[in-house]
Design a protein around this motif. Structure first.
Motif, PDB file in Angstrom:
ATOM      1  N   GLU A 121      76.745  30.692  11.596  1.00  0.00           N
ATOM      2  CA  GLU A 121      75.612  31.489  12.347  1.00  0.00           C
ATOM      3  C   GLU A 121      74.618  30.465  12.690  1.00  0.00           C
ATOM      4  O   GLU A 121      73.940  30.829  13.831  1.00  0.00           O
ATOM      5  CB  GLU A 121      75.003  32.278  11.291  1.00  0.00           C
ATOM      6  CG  GLU A 121      75.954  33.428  10.821  1.00  0.00           C
ATOM      7  CD  GLU A 121      75.555  34.304   9.793  1.00  0.00           C
ATOM      8  OE1 GLU A 121      74.276  34.465   9.364  1.00  0.00           O
ATOM      9  OE2 GLU A 121      76.437  35.053   9.184  1.00  0.00           O
ATOM     10  N   LYS A 125      72.748  30.333  16.589  1.00  0.00           N
ATOM     11  CA  LYS A 125      71.420  30.700  16.752  1.00  0.00           C
ATOM     12  C   LYS A 125      70.654  29.309  17.161  1.00  0.00           C
ATOM     13  O   LYS A 125      69.789  29.471  18.167  1.00  0.00           O
ATOM     14  CB  LYS A 125      70.680  30.745  14.970  1.00  0.00           C
ATOM     15  CG  LYS A 125      70.979  32.090  14.336  1.00  0.00           C
ATOM     16  CD  LYS A 125      70.580  32.112  13.020  1.00  0.00           C
ATOM     17  CE  LYS A 125      70.808  33.437  12.215  1.00  0.00           C
ATOM     18  NZ  LYS A 125      70.228  33.368  10.888  1.00  0.00           N
ATOM     19  N   LEU A 144      76.461  36.945  16.731  1.00  0.00           N
ATOM     20  CA  LEU A 144      75.571  37.146  15.733  1.00  0.00           C
ATOM     21  C   LEU A 144      75.663  38.524  15.098  1.00  0.00           C
ATOM     22  O   LEU A 144      75.578  38.777  13.930  1.00  0.00           O
ATOM     23  CB  LEU A 144      74.097  36.669  16.045  1.00  0.00           C
ATOM     24  CG  LEU A 144      74.017  35.004  16.158  1.00  0.00           C
ATOM     25  CD1 LEU A 144      72.621  34.847  16.848  1.00  0.00           C
ATOM     26  CD2 LEU A 144      74.000  34.654  14.667  1.00  0.00           C
TER      27      LEU A 144
END
Length: 398
Positions: A121, A125, A144
């Motif tokens: 993740e 990001k 995501l």
């Protein structure tokens, strides 16, 4: 066109790629497919490092070392590094982001180190922060949201509630960024599809198949994304038609029937988009066969925004126990034997003219003072139907 003879055509829009790109892509796909058989020990070692799931620039600069440099996972990492370095300075970063996402997804699948979800993740990001608004970044937001969706799907009431609100988080990710992208982008369409899946109204309702006369009985409702359920109880139809729930005519017929009674059931409101369950009391009903028709729409429309559910059930005080040829008819609540119950025994016989099975009366019997009768079935179980009748009650069972 000069490379036509050596190209394997697929779904990739290769227009902006050169031959070196195509060779790297082909090599990556070869080693990822595991057609190249080598020792697996080194492969696991190669993906035990969190740097395989690091952000783009850090990954490109990482020097991976292995005891066995022929391991296909190790080779795949090096090939991804070459491909990503080649596109680092592209004016349009679409291919850079596309290949990087493929690398992240592959490394996540193959990773063998703790807390890989967190590294996965974080890599996604950081890309969304570095390339905001770039069309190719829509796929990162979809990834995501999908990761949150997977967490939400693991929610288990009364066991593991860690990710109860993960579906709500997935929804927020999509709604926060959706307007930033062209809705015709494949990733934007996937986000919309995922959002529809998360927010779609859904429920099921279940009662006991047979319930007591003139006594309230329970129904269990499992539901998500609705706060009110509209219930119609219909008198059972004796049209002997098959339940063809896949046909629109079936639902149109049900909706057009005047209900025996109606209920508007308010449900506890939830915002987590998870399934929850409640038990409700359904009203007292006289003996008979009934159908339960439910909708999240008070008009009982059957369209994309609402849906219908259907269940048949029986109200009767009659029950029976069958042991081979012996049948005992009992009161459903007290268990006492029921004498003088008329029992019709029907056989399911194939009608070649109509090309379907039909029920034909085979025998009619009366229970004795002990609620007992005897009948020998000459065919496999399932070929017979039993109808139990008294003056004020009736039970029909296959």
């Amino acid at each position: 066109d000069q490379y036509e003879a050596i190209l394997i055509k697929g779904n990739y829009p290769y227009a902006q790629l050169d031959l070196a790109d195509l060779c790297l892509i082909e090599a990556i796909n070869f080693y990822k497919s595991e057609e190249y058989f080598v020792s697996r020990t080194s492969d696991f070692y190669s993906l035990q490092h969190p740097s395989t799931l690091s952000e783009l620039n850090e990954f490109i600069q990482t020097k991976f070392t292995l005891p066995n440099e022929d391991a296909h996972h190790f080779i795949t990492l090096q090939l991804y590094q070459q491909l990503l370095r080649k596109h680092t300075n592209d004016i349009n970063p679409s291919w850079l982001l596309t290949f990087n996402l493929e690398r992240i997804e592959w490394a996540y699948e193959q990773a063998r180190f703790p807390d890989k979800d967190s590294y996965y993740e974080n890599a996604l990001k950081k890309a969304t922060t570095s390339y905001p608004g770039t069309p190719a970044i829509a796929a990162y937001w979809y990834a995501l949201a999908s990761a949150e969706k997977r967490k939400g799907d693991s929610y288990q009431p009364f066991l593991d509630t860690t990710y109860r609100y993960a579906l709500a988080h997935a929804k927020k990710i999509i709604t926060d960024v959706q307007s930033n992208f062209d809705p015709t982008l494949p990733a934007a369409q996937k986000m919309q599809s995922l959002l529809s899946e998360i927010t779609a109204p859904n429920w099921s309702i279940k009662t006991e198949h047979v319930n007591l006369i003139n006594k309230k009985f329970r129904a269990r409702i499992a539901y998500k994304n609705i706060d009110t359920l509209y219930i119609r109880i219909l008198k059972g139809r004796n049209d002997n038609k098959e339940t063809e729930i896949w046909k629109n005519e079936f639902w149109k017929t049900l909706v057009s029937i005047t209900p025996f009674t109606t209920i508007t059931q308010t449900l506890p409101k939830t915002t987590d988009h998870q399934f929850h369950s409640v038990e409700i009391a359904l009203p007292e009903l006289p003996s008979g066969e009934y159908e339960l028709l439910c909708s999240n729409d008070p008009m009982f429309k059957n369209d994309s925004a609402s849906r219908l559910s259907h269940q048949r059930f029986i109200i009767s005080n009659i029950s029976y126990i069958k042991n081979k040829n012996d049948i005992f008819v009992l009161h459903r609540e007290t268990g006492k034997p029921l004498a003088n119950v008329s029992v019709s025994i029907l056989e399911n016989v194939y009608n070649p003219t109509l090309k379907k099975y039909q029920l034909q009366l085979l025998a009619k019997k009366i229970t004795d003072k002990n609620g007992y009768l005897n009948f020998t079935e000459k065919k496999n179980y399932g070929a017979y139907k039993y109808i139990f009748e008294t003056k004020n009650d009736r039970l029909s069972f296959n």
